[in-house]
Design an enzyme around this catalytic site. Structure first.
Site, mmCIF file in Angstrom:
data_model
loop_
_atom_site.group_PDB
_atom_site.id
_atom_site.type_symbol
_atom_site.label_atom_id
_atom_site.label_comp_id
_atom_site.label_asym_id
_atom_site.label_seq_id
_atom_site.Cartn_x
_atom_site.Cartn_y
_atom_site.Cartn_z
ATOM 1 N N LEU A 1 0.869 -1.174 0.000
ATOM 2 C CA LEU A 1 0.000 0.000 0.000
ATOM 3 C C LEU A 1 0.905 1.222 0.000
ATOM 4 C CD1 LEU A 1 -2.795 -0.847 2.594
ATOM 5 C CD2 LEU A 1 -3.196 -0.153 0.236
ATOM 6 N N ASP A 2 0.598 2.222 -0.829
ATOM 7 C CA ASP A 2 1.393 3.442 -0.838
ATOM 8 C C ASP A 2 1.422 4.074 0.549
ATOM 9 O OD1 ASP A 2 1.909 3.217 -3.545
ATOM 10 O OD2 ASP A 2 0.221 4.480 -4.137
ATOM 11 N N VAL A 3 2.417 4.904 0.788
ATOM 12 C CA VAL A 3 2.564 5.559 2.092
ATOM 13 C C VAL A 3 1.279 6.258 2.510
ATOM 14 C CG1 VAL A 3 3.736 7.435 3.315
ATOM 15 C CG2 VAL A 3 5.066 5.841 1.924
ATOM 16 N N ARG B 1 -4.506 4.552 -8.670
ATOM 17 C CA ARG B 1 -4.243 5.951 -9.039
ATOM 18 C C ARG B 1 -4.033 6.098 -10.545
ATOM 19 N NH1 ARG B 1 1.805 6.531 -7.723
ATOM 20 N NH2 ARG B 1 2.322 4.561 -6.718
#
Length: 361
Positions: A93-95, A285
């Site tokens: 998961l992205d930051v 995204r």
């Protein structure tokens, strides 16, 4: 004096017993990853504090330390952990993303491959009118395109083009390796040989998107509101609504080169929210970016929550990061996850579908 020495010995023995118990852990469980910290940062906290219970470092303190390290822009180099515990996760998961993070311990790490490729459900919110180099609110604006005429019907009509087996170009800021370097290292000027630019060609990849459901669309310019915006889980709402994402009248014009973060909650920009069910390797995204272009505008994602991974559902099957130092809670989480996985396997794919469907409500 003797009493203090005895107490210290007893504390050391208790710590050793807990460390031994922690080292013997093996299995899978799901943690509720908060936004603002990397998956590696969560695992690092777990390895350094599991078994310490109330004596563990408060997660808030670890979170601030991680954020300070990330602000330097340099690659984070972590100290070796004294506890020999094999730990991994089943999908990055992205930051700034949040939600279900499947964690494997010991022999459980061998099971993570299925979660990397398996089904996931995401709740994403996006703004129309600007696109960024990272495809989300963390990047800088690279294009501005009016969204004044975009309607909910137009967005709904564009969605089917991005469902099924599709080709998707990964975003510039991603962990995919090209010539031995991760793309984000090129983007941040760590590509080697002094080059600050990314490789000249990022090849599109085939990915599987099961469904995209448009939950809400709002365009202030047209006074149009379709659907109803789903409230983010309470533990994330303040983070995404305030702090560095807070909008103010002094934010200025949306322009190329400006950071997107101050416009993440700009009330003048149209927004939409969608529920995405997909397989492994899908960048939500990138879907947002491509949808913006498909309706003749531009778009950037401003929040992302993984609602489920496999049969494990946010809230029902996850533990909080503050539970990670407590070995009894981790053991119980593994038992719960194992029971959920076995129940899903005995009932077939419909169990996962039912679980992720709750994200609609």
């Amino acid at each position: 004096m003797l009493r203090a020495a005895a107490a210290e010995v007893a504390a050391q023995q208790a710590t050793a017993r807990l460390a031994g118990a922690a080292a013997s852990l093996s299995g899978i469980f799901a943690v509720d990853k908060p936004p603002g910290i990397s998956c590696t940062g969560v695992l690092d906290y777990f390895k350094r504090n599991v078994g310490r219970g109330a004596a563990g470092v408060p997660f808030a303190e670890h979170f601030e330390r991680e954020r300070d390290l990330r602000r330097t822009g340099e690659k984070i180099r972590r100290r070796r952990c004294s506890l020999a515990l094999r730990v991994g996760h089943g999908g990055t998961l992205d930051v700034e993303a949040a939600g279900v993070l499947v964690v494997g311990i010991g022999r459980g790490c061998k099971l993570l491959g299925g979660y990397l490729a398996g089904g996931k459900a995401y709740l994403a919110t996006a703004r129309l009118g600007a696109a960024t180099d990272s495809c989300d609110a963390e990047g800088r604006i690279v294009s501005v395109a009016s969204a004044a005429a975009v309607t909910g019907a137009a967005l709904q009509a564009a969605i089917p083009r991005f469902v099924g087996r599709i080709q998707q170009r990964p975003p510039l800021y991603s962990a995919i390796k090209v010539d031995g370097k991760r793309l984000y290292e090129y983007a941040r000027g760590r590509g080697g040989s002094g080059g600050a630019s990314a490789p000249p060609a990022i090849e599109p990849r085939w990915v599987d998107v099961g469904s995209i459901k448009l939950l809400c669309f709002e365009n202030p310019a047209l006074a149009q509101c379709v659907g109803r915006r789903v409230a983010l889980p309470a533990q994330y709402a303040d983070y995404y609504a305030g702090g560095r994402y807070r909008w103010s009248a002094g934010a200025g014009e949306v322009r190329v080169g400006a950071p997107m973060a101050p416009f993440a909650n700009c009330p003048h920009l149209p927004h939409f929210q969608m529920l995405v069910r997909c397989g492994g390797g899908v960048y939500v995204r990138s879907l947002v970016h491509d949808l913006g272009a498909a309706v003749g505008s531009a778009a950037a994602m401003v929040s992302l929550v993984r609602m489920s991974q496999g049969p494990l559902l946010l809230g029902r099957d996850t533990v909080g990061v503050d539970d990670l130092p407590h070995i009894d809670r981790v053991v119980e989480a593994m038992r719960h996850a194992n029971a959920t996985i076995e129940r899903a396997a005995s009932h077939g794919p419909s169990t996962t579908a039912t679980a992720t469907a709750t994200a609609d409500s």
